[in-house]
Design a protein around this motif. Structure first.
Motif, short mmCIF file in Angstrom:
data_model
loop_
_atom_site.label_atom_id
_atom_site.label_comp_id
_atom_site.label_asym_id
_atom_site.label_seq_id
_atom_site.Cartn_x
_atom_site.Cartn_y
_atom_site.Cartn_z
N PRO A 26 -2.22 -10.83 -0.92
CA PRO A 26 -1.27 -9.78 -1.30
C PRO A 26 -0.58 -9.19 -0.08
O PRO A 26 -1.08 -9.28 1.04
N VAL A 27 0.58 -8.62 -0.33
CA VAL A 27 1.30 -7.94 0.75
C VAL A 27 0.50 -6.71 1.17
O VAL A 27 0.14 -5.87 0.34
N GLY A 28 0.17 -6.64 2.46
CA GLY A 28 -0.60 -5.50 2.96
C GLY A 28 0.26 -4.26 3.10
O GLY A 28 1.19 -4.25 3.90
N VAL A 29 -0.04 -3.24 2.31
CA VAL A 29 0.74 -2.00 2.32
C VAL A 29 -0.16 -0.88 2.83
O VAL A 29 -1.25 -0.65 2.30
N TYR A 30 0.31 -0.21 3.87
CA TYR A 30 -0.43 0.90 4.47
C TYR A 30 0.42 2.16 4.35
O TYR A 30 1.66 2.10 4.30
N CYS A 31 -0.22 3.29 4.32
CA CYS A 31 0.47 4.57 4.19
C CYS A 31 0.11 5.46 5.37
O CYS A 31 -1.08 5.57 5.75
N PHE A 432 7.38 2.43 -5.32
CA PHE A 432 7.80 1.12 -4.80
C PHE A 432 6.70 0.49 -3.95
O PHE A 432 6.45 -0.72 -4.04
N ALA A 433 6.03 1.26 -3.11
CA ALA A 433 4.98 0.72 -2.26
C ALA A 433 3.80 0.23 -3.09
O ALA A 433 3.21 -0.83 -2.80
N GLU A 434 3.42 0.97 -4.13
CA GLU A 434 2.31 0.54 -4.97
C GLU A 434 2.66 -0.75 -5.71
O GLU A 434 1.79 -1.61 -5.92
N MET A 435 3.91 -0.89 -6.11
CA MET A 435 4.33 -2.12 -6.77
C MET A 435 4.38 -3.29 -5.78
O MET A 435 4.06 -4.42 -6.13
N THR A 436 4.74 -3.02 -4.53
CA THR A 436 4.86 -4.09 -3.54
C THR A 436 3.52 -4.74 -3.24
O THR A 436 3.43 -5.96 -3.05
N GLN A 437 2.44 -3.96 -3.20
CA GLN A 437 1.15 -4.55 -2.86
C GLN A 437 0.57 -5.39 -3.99
O GLN A 437 -0.46 -6.04 -3.81
N GLU A 438 1.23 -5.41 -5.13
CA GLU A 438 0.82 -6.30 -6.21
C GLU A 438 1.43 -7.69 -6.07
O GLU A 438 1.05 -8.62 -6.79
N VAL A 439 2.40 -7.85 -5.15
CA VAL A 439 3.02 -9.15 -4.92
C VAL A 439 2.13 -9.95 -3.98
O VAL A 439 1.67 -9.45 -2.95
N GLU A 440 1.90 -11.21 -4.32
CA GLU A 440 1.08 -12.09 -3.51
C GLU A 440 1.95 -13.13 -2.83
O GLU A 440 2.89 -13.66 -3.44
N VAL A 441 1.64 -13.40 -1.58
CA VAL A 441 2.38 -14.37 -0.78
C VAL A 441 1.46 -15.52 -0.45
O VAL A 441 0.29 -15.32 -0.09
#
Length: 782
Positions: A26-31, A432-441
C-alpha cells in the motif's frame, strides 16, 4: 458522411520492467502536525496515538445536517506530533527509500497539505534543522563516497538513459567543460541564502549510511530540479544568458516516454554532483528561481509544484577492478523523486485576484486531478473494474504515473495545521490521505546489480577457481578435492604411528626400546613418503604455475595489443581533435568578425535611432509651436471679428440715425410746405430781405479717420419775403406737377429750416473743402 478512422500500425511493445504483480504494497501515508502558532488560540486537531489523529470542529461550527458537533478520527501508517524532530521523521519515512535507491529501486516521496501547513519546512528544513532532502543527499554520499566514479564517466543522453564513457573520453569531457565560459545568470537578491545558513542546513551530525553496498560497482549521482507552474513544466536549473535589451522568458518543457514506458522531462538539465554540498548548492540555485508569492495565508506561499529528482547510476568493474564495464546493459539506473506540492487554498480566504487567482485555480485543479486518479486506482483495485485512470489530465499525475504502475515505492507525508481556521481544508486533506493509503502499488522486482564479470570482491575467488580447474586438468593436488594423491596423503597421515612409551622400569626390560626403535623407523619411512608426495605436488604445482603464467603472459600480450590499438585510436582521435580545434578557431575568428560587424551595425542603429528621436522631438516642438500660433491667430481673428462687428453695428446705427434725420427733415419740409399752401390770401409777404439775426456758433471735433467735424450750437436765421403774386403764380404752375425742392434762385427756400440742420464737415468730402454729407439734425426752438 462520417470518415472512417485510419487504422494505426500496432506499436511495438517495449520491454517493460518486471514487477511482482502478485505482491503489492500500500501507499505509505504519514501525518505530521504543525505546532500551533502563538496568534492562534483554538486547536482543532489532537494526536490520539502514534497512528491516529482526531479532528474537533471549531466553536460555532455545525458539521452535520442535524446541527450536532461531529468529531472524526483518521488512521495513518504513523502520526508525528508537534515534538517530532527532522531526524526522526527521516528515519521513519525516507531512510528506506534511500536504501532502495542504492539497491537499484525507484522511490517517490511527496508532501501534501493546505497552504501554511509546513510542507516546504518538512522537505527543505531550516538552519540547524535540515529537512528530508538534505538528509537524503547526506545519506547517499555518505554511503558511496569511496565508490564513486570519476566525473563524466557516466553521461546522460537525451532519452532518459545513461551511457558509460572510457577514461580518455571522460578526460576530454572534463577538459571541455572546464574550458567553457560560465554563463552569468540573474539571481534575485532578496532570495539569496547566507553561507552560514546554507552550511547549517546540510551539516548533519549523524553518520547515517547504507551498510550493504556493492564494493564491486562504481556510482554516480545526477540531480535535476523542475517546477510545474500553471500546468507548464519549467527547468529551474536551465542556464539562460542575460539579455538586458530583450530578456527571454523561460521556455516550458514537454513530457516524453522512453523505451521502457517511463515518463521523463525532455531537455531537462541533469547535473552530476560528487558531494552533499555540491548537490544542495544546485538545489538552492534552483530554489531561488522557484515562484513564490505573499498571500494572506502565507508570507512565502509556493505557487508551483517543485520536483527534485536524484538519479543514481551504477555499473560493475572489470575483473581487475580498475575500469568500468563499457556495456550499457550492465548500467543500473534508479531514481528518487522528492515532490513539494503547492498548498490547496480557497480564494474566499486568500482574496486572490489577477495572476494569484489563476495560480490558485491551476493548483487546485492539479490536486483535484491527483485525487481523481487515486480514486480511480482505488475503485479498480477494490471493485475489480478496469476504469481508465486520467493521468494525462495534469502534468503532475502524468509525470508520476509509472510509480503508481509499480515502478517503485510511494510515500506521502500529509502536513496539517491545527488552527481552527483550517478545519474545513484539513478535513478534506484527511479524507484524501485516508483514501490514498488504501491504494496498493505493485512491488518491483529486485534489479540485478552485479554484472557478468566479477569485480574486486570476487577477484581472489576467481583466481582460486581457475587454479583448481587447471590442477584438475593436470592431475595435480586439488584444493578441497578427493583425488588419489590426496587420498594417499590422507592415508599416510592416518597411518602415521604414535610414539610408544619409552619409560624403563626394569633393567632387564628388552621390549620397550625395540618397540620405540620400530615406531621411529616407521615414522621415518612415512615421513620420507610424505616428502616425496609433497615434492611431487610442488613440481606439479610449479608446472601449473608456469602454465598459468604463460596464460597470463598471453593475456598480457593480448591486452598490450589492445592497448596499442587503443593508443592508435587515441592518436587518431587527437588528430581529429586538432583538426576540430583548428576548425573551431576558424569559426571563432568568423564569429569575432560577425560580432564586430554586429557591433558596428548596432552602433549605427543606435545612432540612427537617436537621430530619429531628435527629429521626432523637433517635429513635436514644431507641431506644438504651430498649434500655439494657430491658437494665437484664432484669438486675433476672433478679436478682430468682434471689433469689426462692433464697428459695423456702430456704422449701421449711424446710418440709421442719418436716415431718420433725413426722414425728419423731409417731414418738416412737408409740414412747412403745407403751412405755406394753407396761408390766407390776405397775408401779404414781406419784401425779400435778408436780415442777419446772429452769427453761427459751433464746436470742432476730431473724427476717427483723421479729419475734423463741426457741430453747430447756434445758426444764423435769414428771413425773406416773396413779392405778391409770385407765390400764386408758382402755385398755379406747380399745381400740375409734384413738388420739388429747387435752388434758391428759381424756387422758394426756407432758410430757417435748412439752417436748423447742423452739418458735419470732414476733410475730403464731396460737398466742398471741409464738408461731408453726414448731418446731425438740431431742431431750433420756436
Amino acid at each position: 458522411m462520417m470518415k472512417t478512422a485510419r487504422a494505426k500500425p500496432p506499436r511495438r511493445a517495449a520491454p517493460k520492467k518486471p514487477s511482482n504483480t502478485g505482491q503489492k504494497d500500500p501507499v505509505g501515508v504519514y501525518c505530521r502536525v504543525r505546532p500551533l502558532s502563538p496568534t492562534d488560540q483554538e486547536c482543532c486537531i489532537e494526536v490520539i496515538n502514534e497512528t491516529t489523529v482526531q479532528l474537533h470542529p471549531p466553536d460555532g461550527c455545525r458539521v452535520n445536517r442535524n446541527g450536532e458537533y461531529k468529531e472524526t478520527q483518521y488512521s495513518f501508517k504513523q502520526v508525528f506530533g508537534t515534538q517530532v524532530t527532522q531526524k526522526d521523521l527521516f528515519n521513519s519515512v525516507a531512510k528506506l527509500l534511500v536504501e532502495d535507491l542504492i539497491h537499484g529501486k525507484n522511490g517517490l516521496l511527496f508532501t501534501y497539505g493546505v497552504t501554511g501547513s509546513g510542507k516546504t519546512y518538512t522537505m527543505t528544513g531550516s538552519p540547524g534543522q535540515g529537512g528530508l532532502l538534505p538528509r537524503c543527499l547526506h545519506m547517499i554520499f555518505n554511503s558511496i563516497t569511496d565508490f564513486q566514479a570519476k566525473r563524466y564517466v557516466f553521461k546522460t543522453d537525451d532519452k532518459n538513459g545513461i551511457e558509460v564513457q572510457n577514461e580518455v573520453d571522460a578526460l576530454l569531457e572534463r577538459q571541455k567543460r572546464d574550458n567553457q565560459p560560465q554563463v552569468v545568470t540573474r539571481t534575485p537578491l532578496s532570495r539569496q541564502k547566507p553561507e552560514t545558513e546554507f552550511a547549517d542546513m546540510i551539516n548533519i551530525e549523524d553518520g547515517c549510511k547504507v551498510e550493504e553496498i556493492d564494493e564491486d560497482s562504481v556510482y554516480s549521482v545526477f540531480v535535476s530540479y523542475i517546477e510545474i507552474y500553471n500546468n507548464y513544466i519549467y527547468d529551474l536549473l536551465e542556464e539562460v544568458p542575460i539579455d538586458p535589451i530583450k530578456p527571454k522568458p523561460p521556455q516550458s518543457k514537454i513530457l516524453r516516454e522512453d523505451h521502457n514506458h517511463n515518463m521523463y522531462v525532455a531537455g531537462c538539465t541533469e547535473v552530476e554532483v560528487k558531494t552533499t554540498e555540491e548537490a544542495f548548492d544546485v538545489f538552492w540555485r534552483g530554489q531561488k528561481r522557484r515562484r513564490i508569492a505573499n498571500t494572506q495565508l502565507n508570507r512565502e506561499s509556493s505557487r508551483s509544484h517543485s520536483v527534485f529528482m536524484i538519479k543514481l547510476a551504477q555499473a560493475p568493474l572489470d575483473a581487475d577492478g580498475d575500469h568500468v564495464l563499457q556495456e550499457k546493459e550492465q548500467v543500473t539506473v534508479s531514481q528518487l523523486s522528492l515532490v513539494d506540492l503547492a498548498g490547496s487554498e480557497r480564494t474566499n480566504r486568500t482574496k486572490a485576484e489577477g495572476s494569484r487567482l489563476r495560480e490558485a485555480g491551476n493548483i487546485n485543479q492539479s490536486l483535484m486531478t491527483l485525487r481523481t486518479c487515486i480514486e480511480a486506482l482505488r475503485e479498480n483495485q477494490m471493485c475489480g473494474t478496469n476504469k481508465m485512470v486520467p493521468y494525462r489530465d495534469s502534468k503532475l499525475t502524468h509525470l508520476f504515473k509509472n510509480y503508481f504502475d509499480g515502478e517503485g515505492k510511494v510515500r506521502m507525508i500529509v502536513c496539517v495545521n491545527p488552527k481552527a481556521d483550517d478545519h474545513e481544508e484539513s478535513l478534506q486533506v484527511m479524507r484524501f490521505a485516508e483514501m490514498t493509503q488504501e491504494v496498493e502499488v505493485a512491488r518491483p522486482v529486485d534489479k540485478p546489480i552485479f554484472g557478468l564479470t566479477p569485480g574486486r570482491r570476487y577477484r581472489n575467488q576467481a583466481f582460486k577457481d581457475e587454479l583448481t580447474r587447471r590442477l584438475e586438468e593436470r592431475g595435480g593436488p586439488v584444493i578441497g578435492g578427493k583425488p588419489e594423491e590426496q587420498a594417499v596423503i590422507e592415508m599416510l597421515i592416518q597411518s602415521f604411528p604414535a610414539i610408544p612409551s619409552c619409560e624403563l622400569l626394569d633393567a632387564n626390560d628388552d621390549q620397550t626400546l625395540p618397540r620405540l626403535i620400530e615406531a621411529l623407523e616407521k615414522r621415518r619411512r612415512i615421513r620420507q613418503m610424505m616428502a616425496e608426495e609433497f615434492n611431487k605436488s610442488i613440481t606439479s604445482f610449479r608446472s601449473m604455475l608456469q602454465d598459468f603464467n604463460g596464460v597470463v603472459a598471453a593475456k598480457e600480450n593480448m591486452a598490450q595489443g589492445k592497448m596499442t590499438e587503443r593508443e592508435r585510436t587515441i592518436v587518431s582521435q587527437r588528430s581529429e581533435i586538432e583538426r576540430l580545434e583548428k576548425k573551431v578557431k576558424t569559426l571563432e575568428y568568423k564569429i569575432d568578425i560577425l560580432e564586430k560587424t554586429t557591433t558596428i551595425y548596432e552602433d549605427e542603429k543606435r545612432t540612427l535611432q537617436q537621430d530619429l528621436e531628435v527629429q521626432n522631438q523637433k517635429l513635436q516642438r514644431q507641431l506644438s509651436d504651430k498649434r500655439r500660433i494657430e491658437a494665437r491667430l484664432q484669438g486675433m481673428v476672433t478679436e478682430n471679428a468682434m471689433k469689426w462687428e462692433k464697428e459695423c453695428e456702430r456704422r449701421v446705427a449711424a446710418k440709421q440715425l442719418e436716415m431718420q434725420n433725413k426722414l425728419w427733415v423731409k417731414d418738416e419740409k412737408l409740414k412747412q410746405l403745407k403751412a405755406i399752401v394753407t396761408e390766407t390770401k390776405g397775408d401779404a409777404p414781406e419784401r425779400p430781405s435778408r436780415e442777419k439775426d446772429r452769427e453761427p456758433k459751433g464746436d470742432v471735433f476730431r473724427t476717427r479717420g483723421g479729419g475734423q467735424s463741426v457741430q453747430f450750437t447756434d445758426v444764423e436765421t435769414l428771413r425773406q419775403q416773396s413779392p405778391p403774386g409770385t407765390y400764386r403764380k408758382r402755385r398755379s404752375s406747380e399745381s400740375n406737377r409734384p413738388p420739388q425742392v429747387e435752388n434758391t434762385d428759381s424756387e422758394w427756400t426756407d432758410v430757417e429750416t435748412r439752417c436748423s440742420v447742423a452739418m458735419e464737415m470732414r476733410a475730403g468730402s464731396n460737398l466742398g473743402p471741409g464738408y461731408q454729407h453726414h448731418a446731425i439734425p438740431k431742431r431750433r426752438k420756436p
